[in-house]
Design an enzyme around this catalytic site. Structure first.
Site, PDB file in Angstrom:
ATOM      1  N   ASN A 124       0.875  -1.173   0.000  1.00 51.40           N
ATOM      2  CA  ASN A 124       0.000   0.000   0.000  1.00 51.40           C
ATOM      3  C   ASN A 124       0.914   1.225   0.000  1.00 51.40           C
ATOM      4  O   ASN A 124       1.479   1.566   1.030  1.00 51.40           O
ATOM      5  CB  ASN A 124      -0.893  -0.042   1.250  1.00 51.40           C
ATOM      6  CG  ASN A 124      -1.709   1.226   1.430  1.00 51.40           C
ATOM      7  OD1 ASN A 124      -1.810   2.058   0.525  1.00 51.40           O
ATOM      8  ND2 ASN A 124      -2.304   1.376   2.610  1.00 51.40           N
ATOM      9  N   TRP A 125       1.045   1.809  -1.175  1.00 56.87           N
ATOM     10  CA  TRP A 125       1.998   2.927  -1.311  1.00 56.87           C
ATOM     11  C   TRP A 125       1.498   4.199  -0.628  1.00 56.87           C
ATOM     12  O   TRP A 125       2.257   5.146  -0.455  1.00 56.87           O
ATOM     13  CB  TRP A 125       2.262   3.229  -2.788  1.00 56.87           C
ATOM     14  CG  TRP A 125       3.041   2.173  -3.523  1.00 56.87           C
ATOM     15  CD1 TRP A 125       3.546   1.013  -3.004  1.00 56.87           C
ATOM     16  CD2 TRP A 125       3.417   2.191  -4.901  1.00 56.87           C
ATOM     17  NE1 TRP A 125       4.204   0.314  -3.972  1.00 56.87           N
ATOM     18  CE2 TRP A 125       4.136   1.010  -5.156  1.00 56.87           C
ATOM     19  CE3 TRP A 125       3.198   3.077  -5.968  1.00 56.87           C
ATOM     20  CZ2 TRP A 125       4.651   0.702  -6.414  1.00 56.87           C
ATOM     21  CZ3 TRP A 125       3.702   2.783  -7.219  1.00 56.87           C
ATOM     22  CH2 TRP A 125       4.427   1.606  -7.442  1.00 56.87           C
ATOM     23  N   LYS A 126       0.221   4.245  -0.294  1.00 54.90           N
ATOM     24  CA  LYS A 126      -0.385   5.457   0.280  1.00 54.90           C
ATOM     25  C   LYS A 126      -0.102   6.667  -0.633  1.00 54.90           C
ATOM     26  O   LYS A 126      -0.009   6.497  -1.844  1.00 54.90           O
ATOM     27  CB  LYS A 126       0.101   5.658   1.720  1.00 54.90           C
ATOM     28  CG  LYS A 126      -0.096   4.391   2.562  1.00 54.90           C
ATOM     29  CD  LYS A 126       0.072   4.594   4.028  1.00 54.90           C
ATOM     30  CE  LYS A 126      -0.164   3.261   4.736  1.00 54.90           C
ATOM     31  NZ  LYS A 126      -0.118   3.364   6.180  1.00 54.90           N
ATOM     32  N   HIS A 161      -9.518   1.301   4.878  1.00 56.49           N
ATOM     33  CA  HIS A 161      -8.234   1.495   5.563  1.00 56.49           C
ATOM     34  C   HIS A 161      -8.445   2.448   6.737  1.00 56.49           C
ATOM     35  O   HIS A 161      -9.232   3.388   6.651  1.00 56.49           O
ATOM     36  CB  HIS A 161      -7.191   2.052   4.597  1.00 56.49           C
ATOM     37  CG  HIS A 161      -5.818   2.029   5.191  1.00 56.49           C
ATOM     38  ND1 HIS A 161      -5.387   2.993   6.067  1.00 56.49           N
ATOM     39  CD2 HIS A 161      -4.813   1.128   5.080  1.00 56.49           C
ATOM     40  CE1 HIS A 161      -4.154   2.678   6.463  1.00 56.49           C
ATOM     41  NE2 HIS A 161      -3.779   1.559   5.878  1.00 56.49           N
ATOM     42  N   GLU A 185      -6.810   4.840   7.803  1.00 59.45           N
ATOM     43  CA  GLU A 185      -6.591   6.268   7.507  1.00 59.45           C
ATOM     44  C   GLU A 185      -7.820   6.867   6.831  1.00 59.45           C
ATOM     45  O   GLU A 185      -8.138   8.042   7.039  1.00 59.45           O
ATOM     46  CB  GLU A 185      -5.324   6.416   6.645  1.00 59.45           C
ATOM     47  CG  GLU A 185      -4.077   6.199   7.492  1.00 59.45           C
ATOM     48  CD  GLU A 185      -2.886   5.599   6.761  1.00 59.45           C
ATOM     49  OE1 GLU A 185      -2.839   5.668   5.523  1.00 59.45           O
ATOM     50  OE2 GLU A 185      -2.007   5.046   7.452  1.00 59.45           O
ATOM     51  N   GLU A 200      -5.599  -4.833  10.518  1.00 60.50           N
ATOM     52  CA  GLU A 200      -4.547  -3.856  10.757  1.00 60.50           C
ATOM     53  C   GLU A 200      -4.825  -3.122  12.070  1.00 60.50           C
ATOM     54  O   GLU A 200      -5.598  -2.150  12.083  1.00 60.50           O
ATOM     55  CB  GLU A 200      -4.498  -2.838   9.613  1.00 60.50           C
ATOM     56  CG  GLU A 200      -4.239  -3.453   8.257  1.00 60.50           C
ATOM     57  CD  GLU A 200      -3.627  -2.449   7.305  1.00 60.50           C
ATOM     58  OE1 GLU A 200      -2.513  -2.702   6.843  1.00 60.50           O
ATOM     59  OE2 GLU A 200      -4.241  -1.405   7.041  1.00 60.50           O
ATOM     60  N   GLY A 233       2.391   2.262  10.827  1.00 58.85           N
ATOM     61  CA  GLY A 233       3.355   3.339  10.664  1.00 58.85           C
ATOM     62  C   GLY A 233       4.016   3.770  11.967  1.00 58.85           C
ATOM     63  O   GLY A 233       4.691   4.793  12.015  1.00 58.85           O
ATOM     64  N   SER A 286       3.286  -2.085  10.449  1.00 56.19           N
ATOM     65  CA  SER A 286       4.737  -2.170  10.688  1.00 56.19           C
ATOM     66  C   SER A 286       5.308  -3.559  10.405  1.00 56.19           C
ATOM     67  O   SER A 286       6.192  -4.032  11.114  1.00 56.19           O
ATOM     68  CB  SER A 286       5.085  -1.721  12.108  1.00 56.19           C
ATOM     69  OG  SER A 286       4.697  -0.368  12.294  1.00 56.19           O
ATOM     70  N   GLY A 326       2.724  -1.143   4.279  1.00 58.78           N
ATOM     71  CA  GLY A 326       2.767   0.283   3.963  1.00 58.78           C
ATOM     72  C   GLY A 326       4.199   0.725   3.698  1.00 58.78           C
ATOM     73  O   GLY A 326       4.748   0.526   2.617  1.00 58.78           O
ATOM     74  N   GLY A 327       4.815   1.309   4.723  1.00 55.70           N
ATOM     75  CA  GLY A 327       6.145   1.896   4.577  1.00 55.70           C
ATOM     76  C   GLY A 327       7.153   1.008   3.867  1.00 55.70           C
ATOM     77  O   GLY A 327       7.870   1.462   2.963  1.00 55.70           O
TER      78      GLY A 327
HETATM   79  P1  PGA Z   1       2.717   0.257   7.663  1.00 51.94           P
HETATM   80  O1  PGA Z   1       1.270   0.480   7.047  1.00 51.94           O
HETATM   81  O2  PGA Z   1       3.245  -1.048   7.108  1.00 51.94           O
HETATM   82  O3  PGA Z   1       3.523   1.443   7.214  1.00 51.94           O
HETATM   83  O4  PGA Z   1       2.552   0.184   9.140  1.00 51.94           O
HETATM   84  C1  PGA Z   1       0.401  -0.597   6.836  1.00 51.94           C
HETATM   85  C2  PGA Z   1      -0.883  -0.085   6.233  1.00 51.94           C
HETATM   86  O5  PGA Z   1      -1.319   1.003   6.601  1.00 51.94           O
HETATM   87  O6  PGA Z   1      -1.481  -0.748   5.371  1.00 51.94           O
END
Ligand code: PGA
Length: 252
Positions: free
Chosen positions: A9-11, A97, A99, A169, A175, A215, A236-237
């Protein structure tokens, strides 16, 4: 057999050129690997979708968006419909998600609408659920995830559920560098599968891919993915660096 998946997930990261270049190198890495179709998925920003679609050629890397509109088409300035996403060549969309839930106030009913419309347009949905820190501290995490599943997904038929991937999640792990322990992940994944079994029966529950997100990195992926109900990750990251992302994908 239940499918194992690692999805990135590149966000809201990477400009178009950087995104295409990352997708090309990920695709190249998996070219000769013995993987099932779309065992690796890249969920990119909307504007990257058509370009990335042209560079993922070997069928092992799937493509998805990170959100879609809750209406099929019309006067909704700034929105992107599920049909538009599908027309780029993408086959997946992330819905719910944390966010989107927290910053854009996307609640259960809306997420159910998005899920339903995405499925109707032929996309598979990566449906996210998970509790915030306070909810875990107050031991409400099972109730929260149950509510998110029931309100977001349980209007779907068993057949529609075959097009769903669930991503657990825990919000406190996204993050933050804090990862759920493999046992915490397994406990919730087992619980989610149990809910699916009660609602849809054994076969839907056993076939459901349930990803862990929060994470996840090369150093903890092997242990997380070794748990019986953890079928991969939503990353994500660490999906922004080819080396880290492919190392996580190699973990299963
Ligand atoms: P993260 O994000 O791996 O940076 O914690 C995961 C996500 O939000 O899908």
């Amino acid at each position: 057999m239940r499918k194992k998946i690692v999805a990135g997930n590149w966000k809201m990261n990477l400009n178009l050129e950087e995104g295409i270049s990352l997708a090309m190198s990920v695709d190249k890495y998996f070219k000769d690997k013995p993987l099932q179709k779309s065992s690796v998925i890249l969920c990119t920003p909307f504007i990257h979708l058509p370009g990335v679609a042209t560079v993922i050629k070997n069928g092992k890397v799937g493509l998805g968006a990170q959100n879609c509109a809750s209406e099929p088409s019309g006067a909704f300035t700034g929105e992107i419909s599920a049909a538009m996403i599908k027309s780029t060549g993408a086959e997946y969309v992330i819905v719910g998600h944390s966010e989107r839930r927290s910053y854009y106030h996307e609640y259960d009913k809306l997420l159910n609408k998005k899920t339903t419309i995405a499925l109707a347009e032929g996309l598979s949905v990566i449906f996210c659920c998970g509790e915030v820190r306070e909810e875990r501290e107050e031991k409400k995490h099972f109730d929260v995830v149950k509510r998110q599943m029931e309100a977001g997904l349980f209007s779907l038929t068993g057949k529609e559920m075959n097009k769903i991937i669930i991503a657990y999640e825990p919000v406190w792990a996204i993050g933050t560098g804090l990862t759920a322990t493999p046992d915490q992940a397994q406990e919730m994944h087992g619980y989610i599968r149990g809910l699916l079994k009660i609602k849809y029966g054994n076969s839907v529950a056993e076939e459901m891919t349930i990803l862990y997100g929060g994470s996840c990195k090369p150093s903890n992926a092997v242990e997380l993915f070794s748990k019986p109900d953890v079928d991969g990750g939503l990353i994500g990251g660490a999906s922004l660096k080819k080396e880290d992302f492919v190392a996580i994908a190699e973990a299963f």
